[in-house]
Motif scaffolding. Sequence first.
Motif, PDB file in Angstrom:
ATOM      1  N   GLY A  73       0.804  -1.214   0.000  1.00 58.38           N
ATOM      2  CA  GLY A  73       0.000   0.000   0.000  1.00 58.38           C
ATOM      3  C   GLY A  73       0.836   1.262   0.000  1.00 58.38           C
ATOM      4  O   GLY A  73       0.642   2.169  -0.822  1.00 58.38           O
ATOM      5  N   LEU A  74       1.805   1.362   0.913  1.00 60.13           N
ATOM      6  CA  LEU A  74       2.633   2.561   1.000  1.00 60.13           C
ATOM      7  C   LEU A  74       3.513   2.713  -0.232  1.00 60.13           C
ATOM      8  O   LEU A  74       3.747   3.828  -0.703  1.00 60.13           O
ATOM      9  N   GLY A  75       4.016   1.590  -0.746  1.00 53.64           N
ATOM     10  CA  GLY A  75       4.888   1.665  -1.921  1.00 53.64           C
ATOM     11  C   GLY A  75       4.213   2.263  -3.131  1.00 53.64           C
ATOM     12  O   GLY A  75       4.869   2.906  -3.970  1.00 53.64           O
ATOM     13  N   GLN A  76       2.908   2.100  -3.246  1.00 51.45           N
ATOM     14  CA  GLN A  76       2.188   2.618  -4.401  1.00 51.45           C
ATOM     15  C   GLN A  76       2.140   4.147  -4.430  1.00 51.45           C
ATOM     16  O   GLN A  76       1.898   4.741  -5.479  1.00 51.45           O
ATOM     17  N   LEU A  77       2.369   4.780  -3.280  1.00 54.89           N
ATOM     18  CA  LEU A  77       2.482   6.238  -3.266  1.00 54.89           C
ATOM     19  C   LEU A  77       3.674   6.696  -4.098  1.00 54.89           C
ATOM     20  O   LEU A  77       3.674   7.805  -4.637  1.00 54.89           O
ATOM     21  N   VAL A  78       4.687   5.832  -4.205  1.00 48.90           N
ATOM     22  CA  VAL A  78       5.874   6.142  -4.992  1.00 48.90           C
ATOM     23  C   VAL A  78       5.765   5.573  -6.397  1.00 48.90           C
ATOM     24  O   VAL A  78       6.017   6.269  -7.391  1.00 48.90           O
ATOM     25  N   THR A  79       5.366   4.307  -6.514  1.00 45.92           N
ATOM     26  CA  THR A  79       5.441   3.637  -7.811  1.00 45.92           C
ATOM     27  C   THR A  79       4.419   4.163  -8.814  1.00 45.92           C
ATOM     28  O   THR A  79       4.709   4.208 -10.018  1.00 45.92           O
ATOM     29  N   GLY A  80       3.236   4.557  -8.349  1.00 45.56           N
ATOM     30  CA  GLY A  80       2.258   5.100  -9.292  1.00 45.56           C
ATOM     31  C   GLY A  80       2.779   6.342  -9.972  1.00 45.56           C
ATOM     32  O   GLY A  80       2.728   6.482 -11.207  1.00 45.56           O
ATOM     33  N   ALA A  81       3.310   7.291  -9.170  1.00 38.89           N
ATOM     34  CA  ALA A  81       3.872   8.518  -9.746  1.00 38.89           C
ATOM     35  C   ALA A  81       5.120   8.210 -10.565  1.00 38.89           C
ATOM     36  O   ALA A  81       5.372   8.850 -11.601  1.00 38.89           O
ATOM     37  N   LEU A  82       5.922   7.221 -10.121  1.00 39.53           N
ATOM     38  CA  LEU A  82       7.136   6.872 -10.857  1.00 39.53           C
ATOM     39  C   LEU A  82       6.818   6.372 -12.255  1.00 39.53           C
ATOM     40  O   LEU A  82       7.554   6.651 -13.218  1.00 39.53           O
ATOM     41  N   SER A  83       5.689   5.647 -12.395  1.00 41.24           N
ATOM     42  CA  SER A  83       5.320   5.159 -13.725  1.00 41.24           C
ATOM     43  C   SER A  83       4.941   6.294 -14.662  1.00 41.24           C
ATOM     44  O   SER A  83       5.035   6.151 -15.884  1.00 41.24           O
ATOM     45  N   ASP A  84       4.503   7.449 -14.115  1.00 39.10           N
ATOM     46  CA  ASP A  84       4.237   8.615 -14.961  1.00 39.10           C
ATOM     47  C   ASP A  84       5.532   9.182 -15.535  1.00 39.10           C
ATOM     48  O   ASP A  84       5.525   9.816 -16.592  1.00 39.10           O
ATOM     49  N   ARG A  85       6.654   8.962 -14.835  1.00 43.06           N
ATOM     50  CA  ARG A  85       7.937   9.516 -15.273  1.00 43.06           C
ATOM     51  C   ARG A  85       8.772   8.523 -16.071  1.00 43.06           C
ATOM     52  O   ARG A  85       9.422   8.895 -17.046  1.00 43.06           O
ATOM     53  N   LEU A  86       8.772   7.261 -15.652  1.00 45.78           N
ATOM     54  CA  LEU A  86       9.647   6.258 -16.267  1.00 45.78           C
ATOM     55  C   LEU A  86       8.947   5.397 -17.299  1.00 45.78           C
ATOM     56  O   LEU A  86       9.607   4.680 -18.058  1.00 45.78           O
ATOM     57  N   GLY A  87       7.609   5.418 -17.315  1.00 51.79           N
ATOM     58  CA  GLY A  87       6.860   4.517 -18.179  1.00 51.79           C
ATOM     59  C   GLY A  87       6.345   3.325 -17.393  1.00 51.79           C
ATOM     60  O   GLY A  87       6.768   3.062 -16.264  1.00 51.79           O
ATOM     61  N   ARG A  88       5.426   2.598 -18.004  1.00 54.28           N
ATOM     62  CA  ARG A  88       4.738   1.514 -17.292  1.00 54.28           C
ATOM     63  C   ARG A  88       5.465   0.163 -17.389  1.00 54.28           C
ATOM     64  O   ARG A  88       5.544  -0.577 -16.415  1.00 54.28           O
ATOM     65  N   LYS A  89       5.992  -0.168 -18.554  1.00 54.91           N
ATOM     66  CA  LYS A  89       6.411  -1.545 -18.826  1.00 54.91           C
ATOM     67  C   LYS A  89       7.519  -2.021 -17.899  1.00 54.91           C
ATOM     68  O   LYS A  89       7.450  -3.132 -17.352  1.00 54.91           O
ATOM     69  N   ARG A  90       8.541  -1.218 -17.696  1.00 55.07           N
ATOM     70  CA  ARG A  90       9.678  -1.703 -16.907  1.00 55.07           C
ATOM     71  C   ARG A  90       9.288  -1.957 -15.447  1.00 55.07           C
ATOM     72  O   ARG A  90       9.812  -2.879 -14.815  1.00 55.07           O
ATOM     73  N   LEU A  91       8.358  -1.151 -14.923  1.00 56.81           N
ATOM     74  CA  LEU A  91       7.898  -1.386 -13.553  1.00 56.81           C
ATOM     75  C   LEU A  91       7.090  -2.680 -13.454  1.00 56.81           C
ATOM     76  O   LEU A  91       7.198  -3.419 -12.472  1.00 56.81           O
ATOM     77  N   ILE A  92       6.266  -2.955 -14.461  1.00 59.01           N
ATOM     78  CA  ILE A  92       5.459  -4.177 -14.435  1.00 59.01           C
ATOM     79  C   ILE A  92       6.347  -5.416 -14.518  1.00 59.01           C
ATOM     80  O   ILE A  92       6.214  -6.359 -13.724  1.00 59.01           O
TER      81      ILE A  92
END
Length: 436
Positions: free
Chosen positions: A300-319
Amino acid sequence: MSPPAPSRPGGLGLGLRANLAQFSLLVGVNALVGGMVGQERSVLSLLATQVFGLAAVSAALTYIVAFGLAKAATNFAAGALADRYGRKPVLVAGWLVGLPVPLLIIWAPTWGWVVAANVLLGINQGLCWSTTVIMKIDLAGPRRRGLAMGLNEAAGYGAVALTAYLTGLLAARHGLRPEPFFLGLAYAGLGLGLSALLVRETRGHAELEADLTEAARATGLGSASAGPRGGAGDERLSTRQVFVLASVRERALSACSQAGLVNNLNDGLAWGLLPLLFTRGGLAVGQVGLLAALYPAVWGLGQLVTGALSDRLGRKRLIVGGMLLQAVALAGTALAGSFPPWAASAILLGIGTAMVYPTLLAAIGDVAHPSWRASAVGVYRWWRDAGFAVGALLAGVVADLAGLRAAVWVVAALTAASGLVVAVRMYETHPAPGQP
């Protein structure tokens, strides 16, 4: 300096700042939705074995199968209903269905009552969680979609974690029933009241984004919601057409759908089977509750970072990275045999899930046109939450045949394979600046 949020005369606008009050209210409502699931995470598998005497793991996990099937089917219906009738009526209906769930578990004279309660819980989650996702996508617009999904999922799974921890404490002090489920009664009443009285309809925001998308196309400026590559664009699609696109035909949508299914397959394992593994490993109920809370807390807490990070880095590499990290964490769980390494594996599993969960939803929002986006979210969530049922069935059968640790190894292998499918099949739906 960032450009102002798009708007239309009359005050309707897109963006988190323009819709801060309603967005914040929906974050709170989704926390209550998550809490409804959290009331079960620490204690229900123990209730199955210790109160109702279910010896076979597959029998003990029938409540997760019932929950997953009901939630998956309701997710699919929720998207279509939200497109047809509006978001708010679907949200309120979901809370009405959820009201009896804690009472059924408290009063259950047989295990069948608990299974029935989880059918209602699955419907509650399918209607309420799907609708809060759709409403936040409506409000946020294309620029901060990843951040919006991160906030939504962080609130929901943060509440899952907190409630799992609290119910574990209550169960250790007062027993498995009824005190741990009093929290669920409070969540359901508050969620219904807020949704009926304070939440406002957001379908107009989706219509605004659709108008802006078409205007941008007409002027040759493009759009963040331009539709699938080589796909259906902005034309009105039937529910069947959307299902085929999101399940098979469209590369990014279908890759996300299978990753969502496998992600919740391993979450079903964590929910139903890992408490049994920890108990048989000698841990007390309070320690089991702490482990059951640790994984969704980091998630839950990690998504505060990863959601915004996907706006900057893109979606695929995080998935891709998140799915592979989950596989490593599950392998660590299978190898461990005491509290510290199990806790470390739970943390890794939470980080991997946080990388994946909001990013998959944001990718669906990237590809689907606003005119059929709610239906696409519903199809994705149908596949994703079918993973609960598949995971419970698969883990239960393997555990009965080969043991609890063998079931964890099987799910770890499937999770790694899913990450590789995304790496091969999915294109980047939200390229970072400088990427093609």
